[in-house]
Structure formats: structure tokens, C-alpha cells
Scaffold this motif. Structure first.
Motif, mmCIF file in Angstrom:
data_model
loop_
_atom_site.group_PDB
_atom_site.id
_atom_site.type_symbol
_atom_site.label_atom_id
_atom_site.label_comp_id
_atom_site.label_asym_id
_atom_site.label_seq_id
_atom_site.Cartn_x
_atom_site.Cartn_y
_atom_site.Cartn_z
ATOM 1 N N SER A 74 -30.345 88.834 -64.319
ATOM 2 C CA SER A 74 -29.312 88.999 -63.795
ATOM 3 C C SER A 74 -29.009 89.837 -64.684
ATOM 4 N N LEU A 75 -28.967 89.910 -65.748
ATOM 5 C CA LEU A 75 -28.040 90.804 -67.208
ATOM 6 C C LEU A 75 -28.493 91.953 -66.827
ATOM 7 N N GLU A 76 -29.719 92.208 -67.218
ATOM 8 C CA GLU A 76 -29.917 94.076 -66.898
ATOM 9 C C GLU A 76 -30.473 94.117 -65.622
ATOM 10 N N TYR A 77 -30.186 93.785 -64.989
ATOM 11 C CA TYR A 77 -29.698 94.577 -63.183
ATOM 12 C C TYR A 77 -28.106 94.690 -63.101
ATOM 13 N N VAL A 78 -27.169 93.622 -63.949
ATOM 14 C CA VAL A 78 -25.514 94.073 -63.639
ATOM 15 C C VAL A 78 -25.397 95.239 -64.634
ATOM 16 N N LYS A 79 -25.952 95.438 -65.245
ATOM 17 C CA LYS A 79 -25.554 96.541 -66.485
ATOM 18 C C LYS A 79 -25.565 98.285 -66.163
ATOM 19 N N LYS A 80 -26.561 97.873 -64.634
ATOM 20 C CA LYS A 80 -27.431 99.201 -63.959
ATOM 21 C C LYS A 80 -26.119 99.640 -63.242
ATOM 22 N N GLU A 81 -25.760 100.885 -63.163
ATOM 23 C CA GLU A 81 -24.875 101.391 -61.885
ATOM 24 C C GLU A 81 -25.475 101.030 -60.067
ATOM 25 N N PRO A 82 -24.326 100.996 -59.744
ATOM 26 C CA PRO A 82 -25.133 100.430 -58.746
ATOM 27 C C PRO A 82 -26.219 101.558 -58.067
ATOM 28 N N ILE A 83 -25.848 102.724 -58.121
ATOM 29 C CA ILE A 83 -26.617 103.472 -57.680
ATOM 30 C C ILE A 83 -27.771 103.221 -57.914
ATOM 31 N N HIS A 84 -27.548 102.656 -59.134
ATOM 32 C CA HIS A 84 -29.336 102.865 -59.378
ATOM 33 C C HIS A 84 -30.153 101.007 -59.246
ATOM 34 N N ARG A 85 -29.317 100.437 -59.084
ATOM 35 C CA ARG A 85 -30.016 98.963 -58.435
ATOM 36 C C ARG A 85 -30.987 98.806 -57.333
ATOM 37 N N LYS A 86 -30.944 100.052 -56.769
ATOM 38 C CA LYS A 86 -32.055 99.781 -55.665
ATOM 39 C C LYS A 86 -33.385 99.766 -56.616
ATOM 40 N N TYR A 87 -33.202 100.552 -57.834
ATOM 41 C CA TYR A 87 -35.213 100.494 -58.187
ATOM 42 C C TYR A 87 -34.885 99.538 -58.819
ATOM 43 N N HIS A 88 -33.672 98.825 -59.071
ATOM 44 C CA HIS A 88 -34.508 97.060 -60.209
ATOM 45 C C HIS A 88 -34.370 95.838 -59.456
ATOM 46 N N HIS A 89 -34.191 95.937 -57.712
ATOM 47 C CA HIS A 89 -33.764 95.039 -57.287
ATOM 48 C C HIS A 89 -34.309 93.261 -57.583
ATOM 49 N N ASN A 90 -35.033 94.021 -57.854
ATOM 50 C CA ASN A 90 -36.627 92.632 -58.575
ATOM 51 C C ASN A 90 -36.193 92.026 -59.773
ATOM 52 N N ASP A 91 -35.153 92.513 -59.937
ATOM 53 C CA ASP A 91 -34.373 91.542 -61.640
ATOM 54 C C ASP A 91 -33.749 90.697 -60.754
ATOM 55 N N ILE A 92 -32.909 90.633 -59.710
ATOM 56 C CA ILE A 92 -31.694 89.562 -59.440
ATOM 57 C C ILE A 92 -32.618 88.604 -58.246
ATOM 58 N N THR A 93 -34.213 89.146 -57.549
ATOM 59 C CA THR A 93 -34.336 87.730 -56.973
ATOM 60 C C THR A 93 -35.853 87.509 -58.205
ATOM 61 N N PHE A 94 -36.121 87.923 -58.946
ATOM 62 C CA PHE A 94 -37.447 87.100 -59.538
ATOM 63 C C PHE A 94 -37.642 85.871 -59.232
ATOM 64 N N SER A 95 -36.230 85.364 -60.104
ATOM 65 C CA SER A 95 -36.233 84.230 -60.190
ATOM 66 C C SER A 95 -36.382 83.081 -59.634
ATOM 67 N N MET A 96 -36.583 83.161 -58.025
ATOM 68 C CA MET A 96 -36.865 82.495 -57.029
ATOM 69 C C MET A 96 -38.260 82.752 -56.904
ATOM 70 N N VAL A 97 -38.956 83.444 -57.808
ATOM 71 C CA VAL A 97 -40.778 83.627 -57.680
ATOM 72 C C VAL A 97 -41.076 82.110 -58.349
ATOM 73 N N TYR A 98 -40.369 81.671 -59.370
ATOM 74 C CA TYR A 98 -40.637 80.729 -60.317
ATOM 75 C C TYR A 98 -39.746 79.217 -60.681
ATOM 76 N N ALA A 99 -38.320 79.828 -59.592
ATOM 77 C CA ALA A 99 -37.387 79.315 -59.571
ATOM 78 C C ALA A 99 -37.482 77.359 -59.772
ATOM 79 N N TYR A 100 -38.762 76.974 -59.428
ATOM 80 C CA TYR A 100 -39.022 75.372 -58.843
ATOM 81 C C TYR A 100 -40.552 75.108 -60.187
#
Length: 713
Positions: free
Chosen positions: A477-503
Motif C-alpha cells: 500500500s505504501l509503495e502504491y501511494v508513493k507513485k505519481e497518480p499518473i503511474h499508479r495504473k501500472y501498479h494497481h496490483n499493489d493496492i489490491t493484492f492483499s485480498m489474494v491472501y487476506a484470509y
């Protein structure tokens, strides 16, 4: 006899009680430096005790007696009348010694250390302090303190056999007395050591242990009663992480019981978590290099004043978690290291007994008495201080033999693997014992690897923790937030990946002290952009965090968008609250907590897949996320976050039920420092399928903002 007296005087006798004290009618007392000594019998008769050898005074009494006093005079001093330490039987029973030897004394703090007491059958004026210490390799042990001018010559202790425990009762010593143990090691060298079981210590840099008596009367009965039967992973937990010395520098435990309690209550957090409170000599370690495991740091007051702080938090309906450090301890010569001239607490093999990164020593988890010391210590904090949970520090460093070690610098286990089997067994034993005695607390692991089963019950093959810090979510999440918004689309998996192993585990989402030091920047300064954008990014991240499955933890200063990294010397820069961006983030955190605690959808199914549904987790082009949270009580909440600075008007979101949906949160409101972009406070669900849901509505998704909606009840 002279040789035996020499052994006593030199501190090399394993049983000085067999020589000193009253044996039949023969009395021997050790008073080095005294110019004369008498024995005072119960009827007042005084019998002179002539000096015999090197400070030993002795005589045959005219009759047998059950009680007596020793009257001693030193040069140019008044006569002192005292009871005799060496007339009393051991104050530790056979059961205590058996349990210590087995490594199963779960209340070890009641057996070892210093305890003000009066031996059975002793008159009131014979009250004093019982001292006991585990030092199995010692050739001799003495008690030294301010009551004997820091000379242990007159107070050699006796060995209680194979238990390795040395014991002595010293009459006349009471609450507040300073002491240490003087230990003659197996190597022939004397060492002055603080008591490993001391329940109070001097303020650093002084290093003596302090005899202490607690007279605190607990007033948190309602909290403790309501805690019974509670399952922490199914209850609300929004944690404010605090370093006591720098929250508001200069405050005592008593001051904190007013100011910190008031602030945490106002902010709406359910718990506080204190960085380690146990005694530590170096401020710069933040408490993570512990020398006094059983003593709250005296920097802020007495142990009872720390109890007062916990009590006040409980009365305010706030739980208390402690950071606890069983992974390593410092090498200070007056503390645990090389305690009795041998590797007693530390593992003797430096490949397992020394930590290369931290310059510390690692406990010998395979030694039963050492495991007992640590397990009992966990119980001590939970039971004596009513602590609601322990966050166990650096678990990964314990369970991997190659942690921070180069190839060849570690030894594989018996099966050729890298796991520290003894440490793993210790952690299982720890959690099993803690939960058996205190089933309503939370044992939380700071474990930074993908080790499986950290929160799986021991009986099912796991380590048995209740919760685990989700370091992966934090990092991504912190790595995602560090990115410029225009570049975040290339790192979208960073902000969503946690739900793959959330349980896979029961998680806590931490934005902790470790993420705002050592050049990592503050939370506020991690994101790019101007002041408004950085504050908005932080508000969006916190809103996403509070709506994500898992408990929340936020380090102090994060809630006011602290600009500089945390400094344990300077503390939180509260003056920033005069500025809208900082005050606004604080108001948002308060609003998040106010919305969180009463809504079971945000916490009751944190560890159950039924509690979360992605509405749209794949909008990488738009930098948006939307999801549905469900509660055990049937409640629902939809959450949407826009990590782009572009507002999304007429943005459609799927809804599971028809009817009116009310806005619970909008992180872009002006009161939070937001832009105030026009957004509806209510919407009507329409019968139009969207995001896999039968209904939907158009909402406004503000720039770098988050919105929450719930159905009208």
C-alpha cells in the motif's frame, strides 16, 4: 572448621546456613567490620559473641532458644539490633523448586526475585525481604544493596540444590530498598548483576533493582468482566500505537492517565499499543533492548503508577496492548548477559546466540528454565497489569536460523532445515499457556515472512497466535501511494493484492513506527504532490485501510499528518494542528473511528471471506477501488476510493439491496481539509445490475478521496 568459615566469608559456600546461625546451642554470625557483637535472648539476656575468624563471631548459648536478636556495633557507630538471616528455613517450597526445575512455574515472579514478607512463625519485627535468583553455574551468590553498604560479605546466599536457585531472607529490608546480586561465576570472577526478576528498577543510567510492594486497587472490574468471552478477531480493534516518552515529552504515567486517556477517547480508538514498557537502559532503542523484563520502565513512575494508567484506560473503555520482546536482549554486563559466568539466558553457540544486525544476544529457547522465564513474563504483564494483549516483536528473527546471516554463518536444524525448531516450540508453548490462562487476550505476531500457520491453532499445527501484522499489505500500500497518480495504473496490483491472501491469517493492518523512521519519510510525505495532494492521499489511504478486512494500527503522529519523521527525542509536533491540512487529517481519523466501532460490517467478519466482496478491484486506468463489507449481524457498507486527483462524477457503483443509501463518510469534506467537491449525502438504489450486484446508483467519487455508503435502516 576454619576452612569452612573461609568458604563462607569468601562467598564460596553453597550452604552458609549450615555454618552460620544457631545449631543446637552454638551460634555463629557473620558481621565483617564489627567491633563487638552480642546475642539478645527472648528474656532480654545478652550474651557476648567473641570474634573468632574474619568477621565471624561465635559463642555457645547458656540454653536452647527458638528466637534471638543480634546486637552489633561498628566503629564510631550506634549499636544495631537485628534478626538473623541464618535462623530461617528456606522460603521457597518444594513445589516451587520442582516447577522451576521442570520449567513449568507459570507464576515465576512469585517465587524468584525480591518479596517483602515475614517467615512463618516469625515475630513482626523479623519482617524483611526474601531474595531468590536462578544461577545454576555460580560458585557463590551474595545479596548487595543500600542496606549493607553494597558489600555482600555479610549476606551470602544458599543454594537450593539442583534447581539452581539461590535464596536468602534478609530481615529489616523493605519496600524501596536497592539491591543487586553479586555472583561468583564458574570462571572464578565476581559479577554484580541486576535481578532478572526485579519488578522495579532505578531510573537509567542507574542499574540497581528495587524491592517493591504493590498497593494498587484495581477499578476496571466492568472492563475485565466485559472482556470475558470476547474474541478479538471478531471484535472492533482500532489501535493507536504510542511511544510513551515522546507522545508528549515529560509526562509521567499519572499525567498520561489524564492526557493520553482523554485524547484517545476523543479520537475514538478502541485500543492503545505501547512500544515496549519493560525496563531498558538506552532511550534510543525505543524499548526494544530490554534488560528488566519484569519491571515497567521507571522513567515515567512506579509500577503502581503504570497500573494506574492501564486502569484509567480500561475505565475509559480502551484496551491496552504491549509490545513484548522475547527475540533478543542487550549485552550490558550488569544484566542478563553471561549471568552466572556461563551462557545462561543466551544460546551458547554464537551462530544461534548472537544477533548480527542488532548487536544483541538471543535467548536459548531450548533451555526449559529460559522458556519458563519468558512464558511467565508474558503471563506477568497480562495478569499483574491487566494487559489485553501482547504484540510479539521480531517473530521472523526467532523462527529462522538464517535470519540476517550469510551462508555459512548459521547451522541447520537436526533435519537440515532453516527453521529454529526450539524457538517454534517455545512460541507454541507460549500461546498455548497464555490462552489457557487468559482466553480473552490477543497474542499478536509481528512476523514479516510468509511462514504458514502463524495464527493457526497449535493443535492444528500452527504457532497459535490470535492475530498477525500484515506486513505485505503495509509494504504494498505504501509503495502504491508513493507513485505519481499518473503511474499508479501500472501498479494497481499493489493496492489490491492483499485480498489474494487476506484470509490466510488473522490480520492487523499496521502503519507503525517502523514506517516513519530511518529515511522512510512520514506517512504525509510519502505521497507526491503539493501539501493538499499529500494530505488527500493520506486521507484516501486511511479511509481504504479502515474499510479493508483486518484490524487497524496507526502510529502516533500519523493522525495529524506529521511532516517530519518521528523522533523519540522531539515527540509529536502538535503545533501542526494550527494548519488545516493537519487538523483535517486528525478530524478524518476521528470520523473513521466514530464510524467504525458501531458498524459490525467493518470488523465482525474480518477473518471470514463472507465479509468482503470486490465490486470493482480492477479499475487500474481510473485508479479506483470499490468493495462491499458485510457484518455478522447482516449489516452492509459499500466503500469506494479514488486514488486519482481527477473527480469522478456520475460514477456508478453496484449495490446489493434497493432503497435509500446514506453517506457515512466522505474524506473530501472541507472539515477534513478536502476540496468539498459536490457529493450527495443520499442516493437511491436503482434496479440496474452493476459490479455483479442487482442494484446500483450514481455517486460522486471525489479527487484523492473515499466515500462510504450504507443502506438506510
Amino acid at each position: 572448621m576454619v576452612e569452612e568459615l573461609d568458604r563462607v566469608v569468601d562467598g564460596r559456600h553453597h550452604d552458609p546456613h549450615s555454618v552460620l546461625g544457631l545449631h543446637g546451642r552454638d551460634l555463629r554470625v557473620l558481621r565483617p567490620g564489627a567491633v563487638e557483637a552480642h546475642v539478645v535472648l527472648p528474656d532480654g539476656t545478652r550474651v557476648a559473641l567473641p570474634h573468632r575468624h574474619r568477621g565471624v563471631f561465635a559463642a555457645r548459648l547458656p540454653k536452647k532458644v527458638d528466637d534471638y536478636r543480634i546486637a552489633v556495633r561498628y566503629e564510631d557507630g550506634p549499636e544495631l539490633v537485628q534478626a538473623d538471616s541464618y535462623r530461617f528455613a528456606p522460603t521457597l517450597g518444594e513445589l516451587d523448586l520442582h516447577l522451576i526445575g521442570e520449567g513449568r512455574h507459570e507464576e515465576l515472579w512469585r517465587a524468584l526475585g525480591s518479596h517483602v514478607t515475614a517467615p512463618d512463625g516469625a515475630p513482626d519485627d523479623a519482617a524483611g525481604t526474601r531474595f531468590a535468583v536462578w544461577a545454576p553455574a555460580a560458585r557463590g551468590v551474595r545479596v548487595i544493596g543500600d542496606f549493607n553498604y553494597w558489600s555482600g560479605l555479610a549476606h551470602p546466599m544458599r543454594s537450593l540444590g539442583s534447581s539452581g536457585v539461590w535464596e536468602l531472607f534478609v530481615p529489616g529490608v523493605g519496600d524501596g530498598a536497592l539491591y543487586k546480586f553479586q555472583i561468583l561465576g564458574s570462571d572464578g570472577h565476581w559479577r554484580d548483576k541486576a535481578d532478572p526478576m526485579a519488578r522495579r528498577t532505578q531510573v537509567p543510567p542507574a542499574t540497581a533493582s528495587v524491592v517493591t510492594v504493590s498497593d494498587h486497587v484495581w477499578t476496571d472490574e466492568q472492563w475485565m468482566a466485559e472482556r470475558k468471552g470476547l474474541e478479538p478477531h471478531r471484535a472492533p480493534m482500532s489501535v493507536y500505537e504510542v511511544h510513551l516518552g515522546s507522545w508528549r515529552p515529560g509526562l509521567s504515567y499519572v499525567d498520561l492517565a489524564e492526557q493520553l486517556v482523554s485524547y484517545v477517547s476523543e479520537m475514538g480508538f478502541t485500543h492503545v499499543e505501547f512500544l515496549p514498557v519493560a525496563g531498558h537502559p538506552f532511550d534510543g532503542s525505543w524499548g526494544y533492548q530490554v534488560t528488566s523484563y519484569y519491571a515497567p520502565t521507571p522513567r515515567f513512575g512506579s509500577p503502581d503508577e503504570f497500573r494506574h494508567l492501564v486502569d484509567a484506560l480500561h475505565r475509559a473503555d480502551i484496551g491496552v496492548l504491549l509490545d513484548w520482546v522475547p527475540a533478543h536482549f542487550p549485552k550490558d554486563s550488569w544484566a542478563l548477559a553471561d549471568f552466572d559466568g556461563s551462557a545462561l539466558y543466551e544460546h551458547p553457540d554464537p551462530r544461534r546466540g548472537e544477533h548480527p544486525d542488532w548487536g544483541t544476544l538471543i535467548f536459548n529457547y531450548g533451555r526449559t528454565e529460559v522458556r519458563n522465564f519468558l512464558v511467565a513474563n508474558a503471563l506477568y504483564w497480562l495478569e499483574e497489569f491487566h494487559i489485553d494483549g501482547l504484540r510479539v516483536d521480531a517473530v521472523a528473527s526467532m523462527i529462522y536460523l538464517d535470519y540476517s546471516r550469510d551462508s555459512g554463518a548459521w547451522e541447520p536444524n537436526a533435519f537440515g532445515g532453516r527453521e529454529n525448531l526450539e524457538a517454534i516450540d517455545f512460541l507454541k508453548d507460549l500461546n498455548t499457556t497464555v490462552y489457557r490462562r487468559n482466553p480473552d487476550v490477543a497474542m499478536i505476531a509481528e512476523e514479516s515472512t510468509a511462514y504458514t500457520g502463524v495464527t493457526t491453532p497449535v493443535e492444528h499445527g500452527g504457532l497459535g497466535f490470535g492475530l498477525k501484522w500484515n506486513m505485505g499489505w503495509m509494504h504494498d500500500s505504501l509503495e502504491y501511494v508513493k507513485k505519481e497518480p499518473i503511474h499508479r495504473k501500472y501498479h494497481h496490483n499493489d493496492i489490491t493484492f492483499s485480498m489474494v491472501y487476506a484470509y490466510s491469517e488473522n490480520y492487523v493492518l499496521p502503519l507503525s513506527h517502523d514506517e516513519v523512521v530511518h529515511g522512510k519519510q512520514s506517512l504525509y510525505n510519502k505521497a507526491p504532490g503539493d501539501e493538499w495532494q499529500r494530505a488527500a492521499n493520506l486521507r484516501a489511504l486511511l479511509s481504504f485501510m479502515w474499510s479493508h478486512p483486518g484490524k487497524q494500527l496507526l502510529f502516533m503522529g500519523g493522525e495529524i499528518a506529521q511532516g517530519d519523521e518521528w523522533s523519540h527525542e522531539q515527540g509529536v509536533p502538535w503545533w501542526l494542528l494550527q494548519y488545516d491540512h493537519h487538523a483535517g487529517v486528525q478530524q478524518l481519523v476521528k470520523a473513521l473511528n466514530d464510524a467504525y466501532r458501531p458498524r459490525a460490517a467493518l470488523w465482525s467478519l474480518d477473518t471470514d471471506p463472507a465479509g468482503f466482496v470486490w465490486l470493482d478491484g480492477g479499475d487500474h486506468e481510473g485508479n479506483t477501488l470499490s468493495h462491499l463489507r458485510r457484518g455478522e449481524d447482516g449489516s452492509m457498507l459499500v466503500c469506494a476510493v479514488n486514488f486519482s486527483p481527477v473527480p469522478r462524477s456520475d460514477w456508478r457503483i453496484g449495490l446489493p439491496v434497493e432503497g435509500r443509501w446514506n453517506a457515512v463518510l466522505n474524506s473530501d469534506e472541507p472539515r477534513f481539509g478536502g476540496s468539498g467537491h459536490a457529493a450527495p449525502t443520499t442516493v437511491e438504489a436503482q434496479a440496474q445490475e452493476w459490479h455483479g450486484q442487482p442494484f446500483s446508483a450514481e455517486i460522486t467519487l471525489p479527487p484523492l478521496g473515499a466515500v462510504w455508503f450504507e443502506p438506510q435502516r
